[in-house]
Scaffold this active site. Structure first.
Site, short mmCIF file in Angstrom:
data_model
loop_
_atom_site.label_atom_id
_atom_site.label_comp_id
_atom_site.label_asym_id
_atom_site.label_seq_id
_atom_site.Cartn_x
_atom_site.Cartn_y
_atom_site.Cartn_z
CG ASP A 124 -2.18 0.81 1.00
OD1 ASP A 124 -2.20 1.68 0.10
OD2 ASP A 124 -3.17 0.60 1.74
CD1 TRP A 125 0.49 5.91 -3.33
CD2 TRP A 125 0.20 3.71 -3.56
NE1 TRP A 125 0.50 5.62 -4.68
CE2 TRP A 125 0.33 4.28 -4.85
CE3 TRP A 125 0.02 2.34 -3.48
CZ2 TRP A 125 0.28 3.53 -6.02
CZ3 TRP A 125 -0.04 1.58 -4.64
CH2 TRP A 125 0.09 2.17 -5.89
#
Length: 829
Positions: free
Chosen positions: A225-226
């Site tokens: 995920d970012w």
């Protein structure tokens, strides 16, 4: 155009630096290119209900589909496949090869901030809906990224929290949707979650990633995920292929250093680089647009309208109050959502829509001869509504210096409203770490009086109206929930304004790093953001009185209100299940006067408390309906569409009744999933606790009969020939409609404690009045299996299993049984 390169050749000939570069993003949305070897960059894009493209700020408009729980409420594989195709086509128009969706986390609590993004509280329904939308998307050539693997079921301290869950609950509830996707859809990518599972972050947890690749024999590209990568060595060795976004924080030179210390093997780097190259090769086949464009086509609008209408759940219809006849002469529309529809939740689901149909406009369209009365009744916003239709000539200027210094203008961007999110914005010469901006525009109010202004910021900001400071949100900041949990609470100011007079609006903004606020466990995307809202100051009691007055005059009243993306969003969880302040009082006041002719329409992505439900004759759950929200609701209210949606989650009477109530936030960095496998309806049934509306509930304008005995054949379960349940269903009512039959399996004689019953199949059948049809629901090996923690395997236990077919989890209308003659253990999918 397909990139023509041979993975083996590229891997054998590129430099070590190129290999390492492949293992992280080049910027916020793209992978690294290697032009010399014809390896192109691959573009990824959010979000779960629409394709934003590469810009949070000043992005290209997009189709906005209904939210995840709305799609789950359709229980419709074909519609979800069509939705996936639409999302794939939207990706192609935005030049994106990879869709960062769907979200298939679990709604273990109604308070989860991203609960609206996922499909259902039941892992079987969630997995089947995900499979359908993935297959639709990937039929266009676009790769799907199923997320967030696993346990990101709440937002509180999501980067830091350690989710403590038993192996059995992990397998049977939280991993099951991913397992179904691995079995039936095998999408090209998987995104890890921010959180830990049982002591270790998933992104660097080999036991968790080995389940995907070794146990399920599924080998997707695994991306973080970012900003959800926390280490170099552990994440590489565990199996994380791609760190996102770029530029890298934990790879690059750190991998080189770890190699020199023999902490990462060359073979590991080669393996990760190969997976990225295979992903690039597959993704590059997608015929993407060279530029980011829109594709607002009539057929897409029609599909979105169908999705919205089919998602709507008729919760109550006492005395057949609905549908409202189109011959109605006078109708009252009350509620904040009537003219301002809630089309999506917040966070990654946010986008600039092509358009949004309000319920007001849809009712005007549906009832051209009726007199329509409108009152807001009560405001439902958490942040004051953004200024848009009364704004003109608005631009935002960017600088590297604060306004009190001499500064150089670096960029100017036009804006259409007074909210901006700059996490991925850049301009030549702009210092992304520390910059300032000035938004200026002209505001022409439509009503005279005292106006409230509200300013929320991630960074610092000051509002001036005609050069008079109205709000200072720079020094005494209090952390709120906006902007992924990094923003301030809304600071409010007031100013007396005259209708038709134009005022100069100016916001002096400082980027994220100008703010003194700090927080643990939330994601710092950088850039900064601000939201300026405004509305006429109103006395709440007078607003309710005005609403009651129009309800008294009308033949029918529709009250449409609920939550919106201010209340349900990535980055924070709701503190309670309540509707916004004043909404219950408004609804109760209208019901006191006109309960016999009033329909309540609620918009939310997850359950809310409905203390007036027993007094309301008509209650409709409309979710966040996307571009066509108003049309979809009106189609159901006036009978153009017979409602067929069913709740994809249980609706508790009170938040305290929820099984996760005592364990729904991080405490000391840990969160105990104490309900174990008894999540959602599994809990309510096990302890005999009443709910307001059960899982799978939803009414229709017609009636159905179902044969009381289900034929189950063969009667002995065999993995080579699993049984199928068949029942006869008939439309016994006056109009065409759809019934969703839900197949539950019970194991009453099991030696192992198990839920009373569990969903393991469903079908949706459309029938004309008087039409009958035999429908079949297949039963797979998951239906008889539970996770044996001692053997660390699935166990299909011998014994007799009950087949319970219902129109909800509480309305069982048909029964059958089969038996498993011999206990067996298994792994895989």
């Amino acid at each position: 155009m397909t990139a023509k390169f041979d993975v083996d050749y590229v891997l054998a000939n590129i430099t070590e630096d190129d290999k390492i570069a492949l293992l992280s993003g080049s910027d916020f949305w793209h992978t690294h290119a290697i032009p010399k070897f014809n390896v192109p960059p691959i573009r990824t894009t959010d979000g779960p209900n629409g394709i934003r493209g590469t810009k949070f700020f000043a992005g290209v408009p997009a189709a906005c589909l209904p939210c995840g729980t709305a799609l789950g409420a359709t229980w419709d594989r074909d519609l979800l496949h069509q939705a996936g195709v639409l999302l794939g086509k939207e990706c192609l128009a935005k030049g994106a090869h990879c869709w960062l969706g769907p979200t298939i986390n679990m709604q273990r609590s109604p308070l989860g901030g991203r609960g609206f993004e996922s499909f259902a509280e039941d892992p079987h329904l969630s997995g089947i809906m995900a499979k359908s939308i993935i297959l639709g998307c990937e039929s266009t050539g676009v790769i799907s990224t199923v997320k967030h693997y696993v346990g990101n079921d709440q937002e509180h301290e999501r980067r830091a929290v350690d989710v403590l869950v038993t192996p059995r609950a992990l397998r049977e509830i939280y991993l099951r949707p991913f397992q179904i996707v691995a079995r039936d859809a095998h999408p090209g990518a998987l995104m890890t979650s921010y959180n830990k599972i049982n002591g270790k972050h998933v992104v660097e947890n080999p036991a968790m990633l080995d389940i995907v690749r070794k146990d399920w024999n599924w080998d997707p590209l695994i991306m973080s995920d970012w900003l959800g990568t926390y280490t170099t060595i552990d994440s590489m060795n565990a199996g994380l292929d791609l760190e996102m976004p770029g530029p890298t924080r934990y790879r690059g030179k750190y991998i080189e250093s770890a190699m020199q210390a023999r902490l990462i093997k060359q073979s590991t780097i080669n393996k990760r680089a190969r997976k990225v190259l295979e992903f690039v090769q597959r993704a590059s086949r997608a015929p993407v647009s060279a530029d980011e464009t829109g594709r607002d086509f009539p057929e897409d609008r029609a599909l979105n309208r169908t999705l919205c209408a089919n998602s709507i759940v008729l919760l109550k219809n006492d005395g057949n109050l609905l549908p409202i006849p189109k011959t109605v002469k006078k109708i009252a529309l009350i509620g904040s959502h009537v003219k301002t529809p809630a089309i999506s939740g917040g966070g990654s689901a946010s986008l600039e829509p092509y358009y949004a149909v309000s319920l007001y406009d849809a009712v005007v369209e549906a009832l051209p001869d009726a007199k329509i009365l409108y009152e807001a009744g009560a405001y439902a916003h958490k942040m004051l509504p953004v200024i848009d239709r009364m704004l003109s000539n608005a631009v935002i200027h960017f600088y590297n210096e604060p306004p009190e210094k001499e500064r150089t203008l670096l960029a100017t961007e036009p804006v259409v409203n007074t909210a901006f999110q700059l996490m991925d914005y850049n301009a030549p010469g702009l210092n992304r770490g520390l910059f300032w901006a000035t938004l200026i525009g002209e505001f022409t109010p439509d009503v005279s009086g005292l106006w409230d202004f509200g300013l929320t910021v991630f960074g610092t900001a000051t509002l001036f109206v005609d050069d008079e400071m109205v709000i200072d949100n720079t020094t005494r900041q209090t952390r709120g929930t906006a902007f992924f949990g990094k923003g301030t609470v809304q600071e409010v100011g007031q100013k007396q304004l005259t209708a038709g007079q134009t005022y100069k609006i100016r916001i002096e903004f400082g980027s994220a790093n100008t703010s003194p606020m700090k927080a643990i466990g939330v994601v710092h995307f950088g850039g900064g953001a601000a939201h300026l809202g405004a509305c006429l100051h109103m006395d709440p009691e007078q607003m309710v009185a005005n609403a009651v007055k129009v309800a008294a005059e009308a033949d029918y009243t529709i009250v449409c209100t609920g939550l919106n993306r201010d209340w349900e969003s990535e980055g924070f969880d709701r503190p309670d299940m309540d509707l916004p302040p004043g909404i219950d009082a408004l609804i109760s006041s209208v019901l006191d006067l006109a309960a016999d002719r009033t329909v309540i329409v609620n918009q939310s992505g997850t359950p809310v408390t409905l203390p007036w439900a027993d007094r309301a004759r008509g209650v409709v759950q409309a979710w966040y309906g996307g571009n066509e929200t108003g049309h979809g609701i009106a189609d159901v209210l006036f009978g153009d569409v017979n409602p067929c949606g069913k709740l994809p989650l249980s609706w508790p009477v009170d938040v305290k009744h929820n099984p996760a109530y005592l364990n729904n936030m991080s405490v000391g960095g840990r969160m105990l999933y104490g309900e174990d496998v008894y999540m959602g309806y599994r809990f309510y049934e096990k302890v005999g606790r009443e709910v307001l509306f059960p899982f799978g509930h939803g009414l229709s304008y017609t009636t159905f009969s179902v044969s009381p005995e289900a034929t189950v054949s063969p009667s002995v379960f065999s993995s080579d020939s699993p049984p199928t349940a068949r029942v006869l269903v008939k439309n016994t009512g006056p109009v065409a409609g759809a019934q969703i039959l839900q197949l539950y399996i019970a194991a009453p004689n099991s030696a192992t404690p198990r839920p009373v019953k569990e969903l393991h199949g469903f079908t949706k059948v459309f029938l004309q009045p008087g039409e009958e049809r035999t429908v079949a629901i297949h039963i797979d090996k998951y239906a008889t299996s539970f996770w044996d923690e001692i053997e660390d395997m699935w166990k299909s236990e011998e014994g007799v299993y009950q087949v319970l077919i219902g129109t909800s989890s509480q309305e069982i209308v048909s029964r059958g049984e089969f038996r498993v003659e011999q206990t067996r253990y298994w792994r895989g999918v």
